[in-house]
Design a protein around this motif. Structure first.
Motif, PDB file in Angstrom:
ATOM      1  N   TYR B  84      -8.737  50.705 -24.975  1.00 37.85           N
ATOM      2  CA  TYR B  84      -9.214  50.050 -26.196  1.00 37.85           C
ATOM      3  C   TYR B  84      -8.378  50.539 -27.377  1.00 37.85           C
ATOM      4  O   TYR B  84      -8.046  51.722 -27.461  1.00 37.85           O
ATOM      5  N   THR B 107      -9.460  44.683 -27.775  1.00 40.67           N
ATOM      6  CA  THR B 107      -9.018  44.787 -26.386  1.00 40.67           C
ATOM      7  C   THR B 107      -8.752  43.375 -25.867  1.00 40.67           C
ATOM      8  O   THR B 107      -9.179  42.393 -26.484  1.00 40.67           O
ATOM      9  N   HIS B 114     -10.119  40.350 -27.913  1.00 44.73           N
ATOM     10  CA  HIS B 114     -11.546  40.468 -28.189  1.00 44.73           C
ATOM     11  C   HIS B 114     -11.793  41.630 -29.132  1.00 44.73           C
ATOM     12  O   HIS B 114     -11.036  42.589 -29.160  1.00 44.73           O
ATOM     13  N   ARG B 115     -12.883  41.497 -29.843  1.00 51.98           N
ATOM     14  CA  ARG B 115     -13.336  42.625 -30.668  1.00 51.98           C
ATOM     15  C   ARG B 115     -14.504  43.300 -29.951  1.00 51.98           C
ATOM     16  O   ARG B 115     -15.291  42.635 -29.263  1.00 51.98           O
TER      17      ARG B 115
END
Lengths: 298, 157
Positions: B84, B107, B114-115
């Motif tokens: 991450y 990530t 994506h958060r």
């Protein structure tokens, strides 16, 4: 016998006038072939007006160094250099002297001047100047002047081209120029004038020996003095040209390479590196993450 | 006699109700446009939007008696180890005065960015972890709702 003396006295001003005319302007229009057969051009010989007034007198020996002086390399930017091969003029002169040895043959007198602009690291400039001086000394030359960022050397004209090549081999040459100043005409004119003046001086000395009155002697001596001064001046000029042609001057100017300015970089602090986590005996810590969170199916 | 039995039964029922409520764990106010999912697994609460922005809470025992900073650092180390990318840290405070630490990451999942936000609150007995994640685009549009939901955390020891 009285007649000869009075005629002699009367003829002195006439003779002096003729001599003055001869020494003043006759030299520039070149003497008769008999005066300097080895050193006169065809043009000079054809227009020789003073054959009777200038008895034979051997001209100075042709200069060896200028005749051997090499021309600059073909890549040079010499404004006055020949477009032919570097050694062409010298060879031409040699060939001419071998095949057509005669009154039209004379050696070329050329003064070479080389200028180089080099770039070097600021710290390396003194060392580069030392290398240039080493080149000069290795070829029988010497340093003529040195400053913080420039140096002037003199090398035998026969080694001029080799010196330029060696200096360029040091590296960092950004600009080069070669000037070949052909002073042959001036040199040989001076030689002829010098011969004439020496002849004049000899005749004046003869007149002085025959002069009876004080007035006549003073007149002849003044003229002798004038001729001697002119001889000294021409000999000095000839020596200057001979020296300049024998030793070529190479000037090298050095410039420090500009230091590359460090680029302005805006550094965004990167996130701190991953830290070594402790291995806790707590299972749920290892389960936290996006995958189980987004997995909605049971 | 009858009254005494009634009172005893009420007391038992109240105890059971309170016990059930306490075991239910931390919850959030479900934002508009989100659906609450029944949870009986690792999460004490989970809700999702139609576009896949998911909110969830974990309620864990604070067996090691650690504070919020400890848990935040522990989770941060684990998540970074797993790839991450940290984007920042901030302190959040719930409407009920609980202060926590929010860790924000990006990530890649299924080729899309994506958060993933993890907000951790630690009390003397419990650790509450609020997770929020989703595809970057819908997540960014739902940030305000996510922030409000986190601030609405209802948690108690």
């Amino acid at each position: 016998m009285m007649l000869p003396r009075s005629r002699l006295l009367r003829s002195i001003p006439v003779v002096l006038t003729l001599l003055a005319v001869q020494t003043g302007c006759g030299a520039s229009s070149a003497p008769a072939p008999a005066v300097a057969p080895q050193s006169m051009s065809a043009k000079a010989g054809a227009t020789a007006p003073m054959a009777e007034a200038a008895p034979a007198s051997p001209p100075p020996a042709p200069m060896a160094a200028p005749a051997q002086a090499p021309m600059p390399s073909p890549s040079s930017s010499s404004p006055s250099s020949s477009p032919s091969s570097p050694n062409a003029p010298a060879k031409t002169a040699d060939t001419r002297s071998a095949k057509n040895a005669g009154p039209t043959t004379r050696a070329a007198v050329i003064i070479y001047q080389g200028d180089l602009h080099m770039m070097a690291d600021e710290d390396a400039i003194p060392k580069t100047i030392d290398k240039v001086i080493d080149v000069a000394e290795s070829l029988g030359g010497h340093i003529a002047g040195r400053k913080d960022q420039s140096v002037q050397i003199k090398v035998p004209s026969a080694s001029f081209r080799e010196a330029m090549t060696k200096i360029e081999g040091i590296g960092g040459v950004v600009n080069r120029s070669v000037t070949a100043d052909d002073v042959s005409e001036e040199f040989h004119d001076l030689e002829v004038r010098l011969g004439n003046l020496r002849s004049t001086r000899t005749r004046l000395q003869d007149f002085l020996g025959k002069a009876n009155g004080i007035q006549d002697m003073l007149t002849v001596e003044r003229e002798l003095e004038r001729v001697a001064l002119e001889i000294d001046r021409i000999e000095g000029r000839l020596e200057f040209l001979r020296t300049r042609a024998a030793m070529s001057v190479i000037s090298v100017a050095l410039t420090a390479k500009p230091k590359v300015a460090a680029p302005i970089v805006v550094v965004t602090p990167p996130p701190p590196p991953a830290r070594a986590g402790i291995d806790l005996p707590i299972p749920w810590v290892g389960e936290v993450g996006i995958d189980p969170l987004l997995s909605l199916r049971k | 006699m009858y009254t005494a039995r009634i009172c005893a039964q009420l007391a038992v029922a109240l105890t059971l109700v309170l016990g059930t409520a306490a075991c239910h764990g931390a919850r959030l106010e479900t934002p508009n446009g989100f659906a609450t999912l029944d949870e009986d697994g690792a999460y004490s609460y989970r809700a999702t939007s139609a576009k896949g922005v998911v909110l969830a809470t974990r309620t864990e025992k604070n067996d090691v008696k650690a504070n919020t900073d400890f848990w935040a650092e522990t989770l941060d180390a684990k998540l970074r180890d797993r790839g991450y990318v940290a984007e920042g840290t901030r302190t959040v405070k719930t409407g009920k005065g609980l202060t926590g630490t929010q860790l924000r990451y990006t990530t890649t999942k299924n080729g899309r960015e994506h958060r993933y936000w993890v907000t951790v609150f630690a009390t003397t007995k419990k650790v509450f972890v609020v997770e929020a994640a989703g595809d970057k685009e819908p997540f960014d549009k739902a940030v305000a709702s996510v922030d409000r939901a986190i601030a609405s955390l209802d948690a108690s020891d």
